[in-house]
Design a protein around this motif. Structure first.
Motif, PDB file in Angstrom:
ATOM      1  N   GLY A 145     -29.242  24.454   9.810  1.00 33.32           N
ATOM      2  CA  GLY A 145     -27.964  23.528   9.862  1.00 33.32           C
ATOM      3  C   GLY A 145     -28.200  22.463  10.880  1.00 33.32           C
ATOM      4  O   GLY A 145     -27.672  21.445  10.276  1.00 33.32           O
ATOM      5  N   PHE A 146     -28.917  22.545  11.984  1.00 31.20           N
ATOM      6  CA  PHE A 146     -29.158  21.251  12.731  1.00 31.20           C
ATOM      7  C   PHE A 146     -29.982  20.329  12.229  1.00 31.20           C
ATOM      8  O   PHE A 146     -29.789  19.374  12.239  1.00 31.20           O
ATOM      9  N   SER A 147     -31.004  20.904  11.250  1.00 36.36           N
ATOM     10  CA  SER A 147     -31.962  19.951  10.478  1.00 36.36           C
ATOM     11  C   SER A 147     -31.029  18.952   9.558  1.00 36.36           C
ATOM     12  O   SER A 147     -31.330  18.012   9.373  1.00 36.36           O
ATOM     13  N   ASN A 148     -30.353  19.750   8.766  1.00 33.42           N
ATOM     14  CA  ASN A 148     -29.549  19.018   7.924  1.00 33.42           C
ATOM     15  C   ASN A 148     -28.460  18.233   8.490  1.00 33.42           C
ATOM     16  O   ASN A 148     -28.527  16.945   7.971  1.00 33.42           O
ATOM     17  N   ASP A 149     -28.059  18.400   9.607  1.00 29.47           N
ATOM     18  CA  ASP A 149     -27.200  17.423  10.491  1.00 29.47           C
ATOM     19  C   ASP A 149     -28.111  16.228  10.822  1.00 29.47           C
ATOM     20  O   ASP A 149     -27.392  14.980  10.992  1.00 29.47           O
ATOM     21  N   VAL A 150     -29.050  16.474  11.203  1.00 27.09           N
ATOM     22  CA  VAL A 150     -30.052  15.487  11.711  1.00 27.09           C
ATOM     23  C   VAL A 150     -30.136  14.516  10.526  1.00 27.09           C
ATOM     24  O   VAL A 150     -30.452  13.139  10.819  1.00 27.09           O
ATOM     25  N   SER A 151     -30.431  15.147   9.483  1.00 28.35           N
ATOM     26  CA  SER A 151     -30.873  14.003   8.168  1.00 28.35           C
ATOM     27  C   SER A 151     -29.565  13.405   7.750  1.00 28.35           C
ATOM     28  O   SER A 151     -29.765  12.127   7.612  1.00 28.35           O
ATOM     29  N   ARG A 152     -28.531  13.896   8.140  1.00 28.17           N
ATOM     30  CA  ARG A 152     -27.174  13.178   7.823  1.00 28.17           C
ATOM     31  C   ARG A 152     -27.144  11.977   8.883  1.00 28.17           C
ATOM     32  O   ARG A 152     -26.688  10.773   8.715  1.00 28.17           O
ATOM     33  N   LEU A 153     -27.166  12.251  10.149  1.00 27.16           N
ATOM     34  CA  LEU A 153     -26.939  11.443  11.099  1.00 27.16           C
ATOM     35  C   LEU A 153     -27.980  10.275  11.202  1.00 27.16           C
ATOM     36  O   LEU A 153     -27.644   9.121  11.543  1.00 27.16           O
ATOM     37  N   ARG A 154     -29.098  10.720  10.793  1.00 24.04           N
ATOM     38  CA  ARG A 154     -30.365   9.415  10.670  1.00 24.04           C
ATOM     39  C   ARG A 154     -30.213   8.645   9.448  1.00 24.04           C
ATOM     40  O   ARG A 154     -30.304   7.377   9.782  1.00 24.04           O
ATOM     41  N   ALA A 155     -29.262   9.068   8.393  1.00 21.03           N
ATOM     42  CA  ALA A 155     -29.019   7.882   7.515  1.00 21.03           C
ATOM     43  C   ALA A 155     -28.095   7.051   7.788  1.00 21.03           C
ATOM     44  O   ALA A 155     -27.777   6.056   7.586  1.00 21.03           O
ATOM     45  N   ARG A 156     -26.938   7.600   8.627  1.00 23.59           N
ATOM     46  CA  ARG A 156     -25.788   6.966   9.111  1.00 23.59           C
ATOM     47  C   ARG A 156     -26.446   5.942  10.319  1.00 23.59           C
ATOM     48  O   ARG A 156     -26.134   4.803  10.015  1.00 23.59           O
ATOM     49  N   PHE A 157     -27.356   6.193  10.956  1.00 22.73           N
ATOM     50  CA  PHE A 157     -28.084   5.367  11.902  1.00 22.73           C
ATOM     51  C   PHE A 157     -28.760   4.139  11.286  1.00 22.73           C
ATOM     52  O   PHE A 157     -28.728   3.248  11.727  1.00 22.73           O
ATOM     53  N   MET A 158     -29.491   4.649  10.232  1.00 26.57           N
ATOM     54  CA  MET A 158     -30.260   3.375   9.529  1.00 26.57           C
ATOM     55  C   MET A 158     -29.291   2.564   8.994  1.00 26.57           C
ATOM     56  O   MET A 158     -30.004   1.240   8.883  1.00 26.57           O
ATOM     57  N   SER A 159     -28.166   2.826   8.571  1.00 27.92           N
ATOM     58  CA  SER A 159     -27.449   1.985   8.024  1.00 27.92           C
ATOM     59  C   SER A 159     -26.937   1.120   8.943  1.00 27.92           C
ATOM     60  O   SER A 159     -26.221  -0.079   8.518  1.00 27.92           O
ATOM     61  N   THR A 160     -27.039   1.178  10.170  1.00 30.27           N
ATOM     62  CA  THR A 160     -26.450   0.166  11.317  1.00 30.27           C
ATOM     63  C   THR A 160     -27.617  -0.683  11.770  1.00 30.27           C
ATOM     64  O   THR A 160     -27.270  -1.705  12.508  1.00 30.27           O
ATOM     65  N   LEU A 161     -28.822  -0.447  11.206  1.00 30.04           N
ATOM     66  CA  LEU A 161     -29.694  -1.472  11.695  1.00 30.04           C
ATOM     67  C   LEU A 161     -29.705  -2.978  11.210  1.00 30.04           C
ATOM     68  O   LEU A 161     -29.352  -2.956  10.251  1.00 30.04           O
ATOM     69  N   PRO A 162     -29.801  -3.813  12.151  1.00 27.95           N
ATOM     70  CA  PRO A 162     -29.499  -5.242  11.745  1.00 27.95           C
ATOM     71  C   PRO A 162     -30.560  -5.856  10.641  1.00 27.95           C
ATOM     72  O   PRO A 162     -31.778  -5.129  10.619  1.00 27.95           O
ATOM     73  N   ARG A 163     -30.340  -6.756  10.024  1.00 24.51           N
ATOM     74  CA  ARG A 163     -31.219  -7.195   9.112  1.00 24.51           C
ATOM     75  C   ARG A 163     -32.309  -8.035   9.712  1.00 24.51           C
ATOM     76  O   ARG A 163     -32.387  -8.588  10.730  1.00 24.51           O
ATOM     77  N   GLY A 164     -33.581  -7.876   9.077  1.00 20.46           N
ATOM     78  CA  GLY A 164     -34.638  -8.785   9.465  1.00 20.46           C
ATOM     79  C   GLY A 164     -35.751  -8.238  10.379  1.00 20.46           C
ATOM     80  O   GLY A 164     -36.633  -8.441  10.779  1.00 20.46           O
TER      81      GLY A 164
END
Length: 820
Positions: A164-183
């Motif tokens: 369960g914790f591992s599945n949450d980490v995958s979801r949260l990581r996808a959300r975090f990667m979407s916030t990284l700035p361009r370039g």
């Protein structure tokens, strides 16, 4: 002598008292204005993330908001690495909260009423705590069914929580990667092992021989084997690709004859992903000659800042400066220009620091500018490539660029602040050889380290200490006896383990890790392995925790007399008895966590140096770089998880100790990670892979320990644990396949969605920023900051000489501090 129940209770009281004292003192200091700056310095964050929410200033009112800080807010303000660390601590807390309830409620009464130890003759190794463990259960007793069932229950709960914790980490990581700035890292890849580039700047690198092409490569041999260039035909009449195009070394040689490294890298990426997709190429220069100059420049700059700030502080306080600071110029290391200016002959000459250091900085900066032009054609076999879209960057980082894995190796680009530039010169084979060498060194260190630790623990144990003249009276005092029995062995082991992470970090750098995050990942893995042997296996098997040589000899004599009877009995009793040492060791770690919250050494230094700091720059420099050691902390937490899981069925009392540890760790480290420390890098949560595997190791130890104890106890159905071990291995294998890529890569769909959100190509301003980021530090000396420092030093010098300087000696206005 084993740790008795009284001594362990004393150790628990002492450690608990120390932790509570640290917590109370810290809560009081938090509401003091001068400590807010100390505990909440300005954070360096390359992504320029917002500040975390403020905490109330009440005595203990900050605890609840810290513990229940919103995870989404924490992801936004602190980053994915902090979320992963808090997730690890939360996992340990939830798991041992369940284990405390289940094992203590079910197993403790069963163990305590078995009465097996009462039938055995008393020995120094027996304590009251053994009555609550499997040591008190008779051979072949049906009571062992409870331990078998508990092994299944605890394992399944641990696995379920982990999935369960591992599945949450995958979801949260996808959300975090979407916030990284361009370039930045979202659009960049790092290419290493570029063929035929050796850092010398040669136009035809083939002349440098084996250094630039794989051993044994010969065009003639390949032509002979394939029947001539381009002569091999495939199915349906299609002609095979030309050998010179397929072979990365031959293709690189042909491109370098008419171009340079940058054009070759750009052409390689454009051929694969299309010319419009490639935004920028940053080749890595060979700065071997410049690095010593930069190191000297940074040292001189730091010295000049310290001296300037010290003078300004004294002038503001109205303190008379009787003697100005000087530096010694030694004939052997003084540069030529300084020897001529200050007449340095065969003896050292002392000169005024405020006069000499600015001159040295000017000369060093001039030399670096000259050397920069000389290395423009000397490239290392590495480059940073920036793409116009995330999809291309993601495809490049995850694809196979060449059939030859020793050339064109591509990975996601680390942040520019964490790159270890010197290691980019290494090639794949060199890294492999160094890595093998470091594993040999690691094993040798482990082999030599364990006996030394065991010998020192044996020397400092209670019986040997009581034999020393003068100490015997103190050691035999009841309170001192209990403290030494409960704390001393674990404290000695903890002190010795402190020396290990710096060595492992140096080994990781030597073997060629290219970023600080990779160094930390290596430290996490090796430090955990080291602790498994040094803390768990070695102490468990050899009994060096509190036994002296005489008791070990007596045990071997008993085994020799009646081996078939004594071996199962000693193993069945002794396996759970060793848990008392691990309980005291966990308490020592919990106390260290409490001390880490207060940071007593830093607090003392704060009182001393903060009054002496004359400028804001000096104050900021004192506390701004409070880096967090992920490598050490992750391995320590997972080791406590392993110890707790391994003994929770055999000695259920260890579960509350682990629960106490993770309660303190969750409070202290969550506060520090969100509000205090500066993160050395942002690895987007890739550390969870290490956490996952190490937690799984703890689950395996739980099952193997339970199986071994049930076998030596003569339980007829002990083999029923084997299906559980097989099931755990299947879950481990499938979860690794299921989660490995989501924990390290961005999905193709996610990259495409983000590219549609930002359809335009990377702007020229963003490209300039990227080019500036991925330059070696020797190209990033801030000349404006350099000029400002020299100007301030000149003003101070003129002021000390009585000349008009315009130096502002008014006290700086303190900015309002955040309630952190």
């Amino acid at each position: 002598m084993a740790v008795t129940g009284v001594s362990l209770a004393t150790a628990l009281g002492i450690n608990g008292g120390v932790c509570c004292a640290f917590l109370i003192i810290f809560s009081i200091l938090r509401i003091k204005p001068f400590t807010r700056k100390f505990y909440a310095p300005k954070r360096f964050d390359p992504e320029v993330r917002p500040k975390p929410k403020k905490l109330p200033n009440g005595l203990f009112s900050w605890i609840a908001p810290t513990l229940f800080y919103d995870e989404g807010e924490m992801l936004r303000t602190a980053g994915m690495d902090v979320v992963v660390m808090v997730r690890l601590l939360s996992y340990g807390w939830v798991l041992f909260a369940f284990c405390t309830f289940w094992c203590c409620a079910l197993l403790m009464p069963i163990n305590g009423t078995a009465g097996f130890l009462a039938r055995l003759p008393p020995t120094p190794a027996t304590s009251d705590l053994d009555l609550l463990s499997t040591s008190n259960v008779p051979q072949g007793s049906p009571r062992m069914w409870a331990h078998l069932i508990s092994a299944y229950v605890v394992s399944l709960v641990a696995l379920g929580l982990l999935v369960g914790f591992s599945n949450d980490v995958s979801r949260l990581r996808a959300r975090f990667m979407s916030t990284l700035p361009r370039g930045g890292t979202s659009h960049c890849v790092l290419i290493t092992d570029i063929p035929c580039v050796d850092g010398l700047g040669a136009k035809e690198p083939s002349k440098s021989g084996a250094a630039t092409e794989p051993a044994g490569y010969k065009e003639e041999r390949l032509d002979a084997e394939l029947g001539g260039k381009g002569s091999v035909s495939g199915h349906h009449g299609y002609t095979a690709i030309d050998d010179d195009v397929l072979c990365p070394w031959a293709d690189a040689r042909s491109q370098l004859r008419s171009g340079n490294t940058e054009s070759m890298v750009r052409n390689e990426m454009a051929t694969t992903y299309g010319e419009p997709k490639v935004a920028a190429v940053n080749v890595v220069y060979n700065t071997a000659k410049l690095d010593p100059l930069l190191a000297k420049y940074d040292k001189s700059k730091s010295q000049l800042e310290d001296i300037t700030d010290d003078y300004i502080g004294k002038l503001r306080r109205g303190k008379e400066i009787k003697k100005r600071k000087e530096v010694s110029l030694l004939p052997a290391i003084t540069p030529k220009w300084a020897k001529e200016r200050y007449n340095v002959g065969t003896k050292a000459v002392k000169v005024d620091a405020l006069e000499y250091l600015p001159q040295e900085m000017e000369h060093l900066l001039g030399e670096m500018k000259t050397e920069r032009e000389a290395i423009k054609e000397a490239h290392l076999p590495a480059a940073f490539v920036t793409f116009n879209d995330r999809a291309s960057a993601n495809a490049a980082a995850t694809g196979l660029q060449s059939y030859d894995e020793t050339a064109w190796r591509i990975q996601p680009a680390p942040d520019s602040e964490e790159i270890i530039w010197g290691n980019l010169s290494m090639r794949y084979k060199q890294r492999v050889m160094r890595s093998l060498g470091m594993w040999v060194v690691f094993i040798a260190m482990l082999v030599f380290y364990l006996p030394i630790t065991a010998a020192i623990q044996m020397v400092v144990n209670l019986q040997n200490a009581s034999a020393i003249p003068g100490l015997n009276i103190i050691v035999r005092l009841p309170f001192v006896t209990q403290v030494l029995q409960g704390i001393l062995p674990g404290l000695v082991l903890k002190i010795f383990l402190i020396l290990v992470p710096p060595i492992l970090k140096a080994m990781a750098r030597f073997e060629g890790k290219v970023s600080l995050s990779e160094v930390d990942f290596s430290v996490v893995g090796r430090f955990f392995i080291f602790q498994v042997f040094a803390v768990f296996i070695f102490n468990f098997l050899l009994g060096t925790v509190t036994s002296d040589l005489l008791s070990v000899v007596n045990k071997f004599r008993e085994i020799a007399d009646e081996p078939t009877k004594r071996v199962p009995e000693l193993l069945g009793v002794g396996a759970a008895q060793t848990s008392s040492f691990y309980m005291s060791y966990i308490l020592i770690n919990a106390c260290a966590i409490g001390g880490g919250l207060l940071r007593l050494v830093g607090l003392i230094l704060f009182f001393v140096f903060m009054k002496l700091a004359g400028t804001e720059r000096a104050r900021y420099r004192l506390w701004a770089k409070q880096n967090y050691e992920f490598g050490t902390n992750v391995a320590n937490h997972t080791m406590v998880l392993l110890l707790g899981l391994a003994f929770t069925v055999l000695a259920p009392l260890i579960a509350p100790f682990c629960l106490l540890y993770f309660s303190l760790a969750l409070l202290a480290q969550k506060y520090q990670l969100v509000y205090v420390v500066t993160l050395p890098y942002q690895a987007a949560g890739r550390m969870w892979m290490n956490c996952f595997n190490q937690i799984m190791t703890g689950i395996y130890f739980l099952q193997v320990m339970a199986l071994c104890v049930l076998l030596v106890k003569g339980f007829a159905f002990a083999a029923l644990i084997i299906p559980l071990i097989v099931f755990t291995a299947v879950v481990h294998s499938n979860c690794t396949k299921l989660f490995r890529r989501p924990w390290t890569l961005m999905s193709a769909k996610e990259a495409a969605i983000l590219d549609k959100r930002d359809p335009a190509d990377i702007s020229p301003a963003e490209l300039d920023e990227v080019r500036g980021k991925y330059l070696s530090p020797v190209f990033k000396v801030d000349e404006a900051e350099h000029a400002a420092l020299l100007q301030q030093a000149g003003q101070v010098d003129r002021h000390l000489k009585g000349e008009a300087s315009g130096l502002d000696l008014s006290e700086p206005v303190e900015e309002a501090e955040d309630d952190a």
